[in-house]
Enzyme design. Structure first.
Site, short mmCIF file in Angstrom:
data_model
loop_
_atom_site.label_atom_id
_atom_site.label_comp_id
_atom_site.label_asym_id
_atom_site.label_seq_id
_atom_site.Cartn_x
_atom_site.Cartn_y
_atom_site.Cartn_z
N CYS A 1 -1.70 -3.68 -2.88
CA CYS A 1 -0.35 -3.17 -2.60
C CYS A 1 0.04 -2.09 -3.61
O CYS A 1 -0.56 -1.01 -3.60
CB CYS A 1 0.64 -4.32 -2.53
SG CYS A 1 2.05 -3.92 -1.50
N HIS B 1 -1.23 -8.70 0.53
CA HIS B 1 -1.16 -9.62 -0.62
C HIS B 1 -2.13 -10.79 -0.47
O HIS B 1 -1.71 -11.89 -0.10
CB HIS B 1 0.27 -10.14 -0.78
CG HIS B 1 1.20 -9.11 -1.34
ND1 HIS B 1 1.48 -9.01 -2.68
CD2 HIS B 1 1.86 -8.11 -0.73
CE1 HIS B 1 2.29 -7.99 -2.88
NE2 HIS B 1 2.54 -7.43 -1.72
N GLU C 1 -3.25 -12.62 -2.62
CA GLU C 1 -3.00 -13.66 -3.63
C GLU C 1 -1.96 -14.68 -3.13
O GLU C 1 -1.72 -15.68 -3.78
CB GLU C 1 -2.57 -13.03 -4.96
CG GLU C 1 -1.13 -12.53 -5.04
CD GLU C 1 -0.89 -11.19 -4.32
OE1 GLU C 1 -1.75 -10.72 -3.56
OE2 GLU C 1 0.21 -10.63 -4.52
N1 GLN Z 1 6.63 -0.74 -1.95
C1 GLN Z 1 6.03 -0.96 -3.23
C2 GLN Z 1 5.79 0.37 -3.95
O1 GLN Z 1 5.84 1.37 -3.33
C3 GLN Z 1 4.74 -1.73 -3.12
C4 GLN Z 1 5.00 -3.05 -2.47
C5 GLN Z 1 4.19 -4.18 -3.01
O2 GLN Z 1 3.43 -4.04 -3.97
N2 GLN Z 1 4.39 -5.33 -2.42
O3 GLN Z 1 5.56 0.37 -5.13
#
Ligand code: GLN
Length: 190
Positions: free
Chosen positions: A80, A164, A166
Site C-alpha cells: 500500500c 493489506h 498483513e
Molecule cells: N492512501 C494512502 C497514501 O496515499 C495509502 C493507503 C494505505 O497505505 N492503506 O499514502
C-alpha cells in the site's frame, strides 16, 4: 537459520506486519533510524500515509541507506503506502509510477479475490484507499490486477502489493517473502 527482517516503523501498519513475520519464524526489528538497517536480511515498507512516511524518511535521513540496502539486492516487500514509497516519484527504487487513492474517494475500501502466479488458491485482498500501478517499466512483472490495473508486481528483489496482506488470516504472501529472505540470507552466508 532465523532471518532478521526490518519493518519501517515511522508510521502506519508496521505492528501487524511484525506479528505475521514473527509467526512465520522471522526475527523482526522495527526500523526508525539508519542504524536500524544494519545487517538486515529483508525489509518491509508497510501501509500508512505516504506523505507522512516521506517526511519521516527525510527527517531521519533514511532515504540514502535504505536505497543502498535495496540496491544491494536485499528482499523488500512494500504494501500500500509502501508500494508508493518505492515508486519513481518517491524513493525511486522501483520502475513504477503509483497512483495514490486510485480507486476513488467513494471506494475507500473493498475486498477482492486475487489470483497470484505461485499460489493455488486466490488471496482475499483487503484494499484501503489503495494505490494502483499506473505505469511500469519493462523489467516489472505484474503479479495481480484489479479491473486491468496492476495491484501487485515484482522487479528483481522488490515485491509490491497495493492491498493489506498483513490483515486477516492468510499469511501465504508473507510466507513467500520470508522464504525469499531466507534464500537471500543463505546465499550471502555462502
Ligand atoms: N492512501 C494512502 C497514501 O496515499 C495509502 C493507503 C494505505 O497505505 N492503506 O499514502
Amino acid at each position: 537459520m532465523t532471518p532478521t527482517i526490518g519493518v519501517l516503523a515511522l508510521q502506519g501498519g508496521f505492528a501487524a506486519h511484525a506479528r505475521v513475520l514473527r509467526e512465520l519464524g522471522a526475527e523482526v526489528r522495527e526500523v526508525r533510524t539508519p542504524g536500524d538497517l544494519l545487517g538486515l536480511d529483508g525489509l518491509v515498507l508497510p501501509g500508512g500515509e505516504s506523505t507522512t512516511m516521506t517526511l519521516g524518511i527525510e527527517r531521519e535521513g533514511l532515504a540514502g541507506p535504505l536505497g543502498d540496502l535495496v540496491r544491494a539486492g536485499t528482499p523488500v516487500l512494500g504494501t500500500c503506502a509502501g508500494l508508493i514509497m518505492l515508486d519513481r516519484a518517491h524513493l525511486g527504487l522501483m520502475d513504477i509510477t503509483a497512483r495514490r487513492n486510485a480507486f476513488g474517494r467513494q471506494l475507500h475500501s473493498f475486498e477482492a479475490d486475487l489470483r497470484f502466479p505461485d499460489l493455488e488458491e486466490p488471496v482475499r485482498a483487503v484494499f484501503i484507499r489503495a494505490p494502483w500501478i499506473e505505469e511500469a517499466g519493462e523489467d516489472v512483472e505484474v503479479l495481480a490486477e484489479v479491473d486491468g490495473h496492476p495491484v501487485a508486481a515484482r522487479q528483481r528483489n522488490m515485491v509490491v502489493i497495493a492491498f493489506h496482506p498483513e490483515l486477516g488470516e492468510d499469511t501465504r504472501l508473507h510466507a513467500q517473502f520470508v522464504e525469499r529472505v531466507r534464500e537471500h540470507a543463505a546465499s550471502r552466508a555462502g
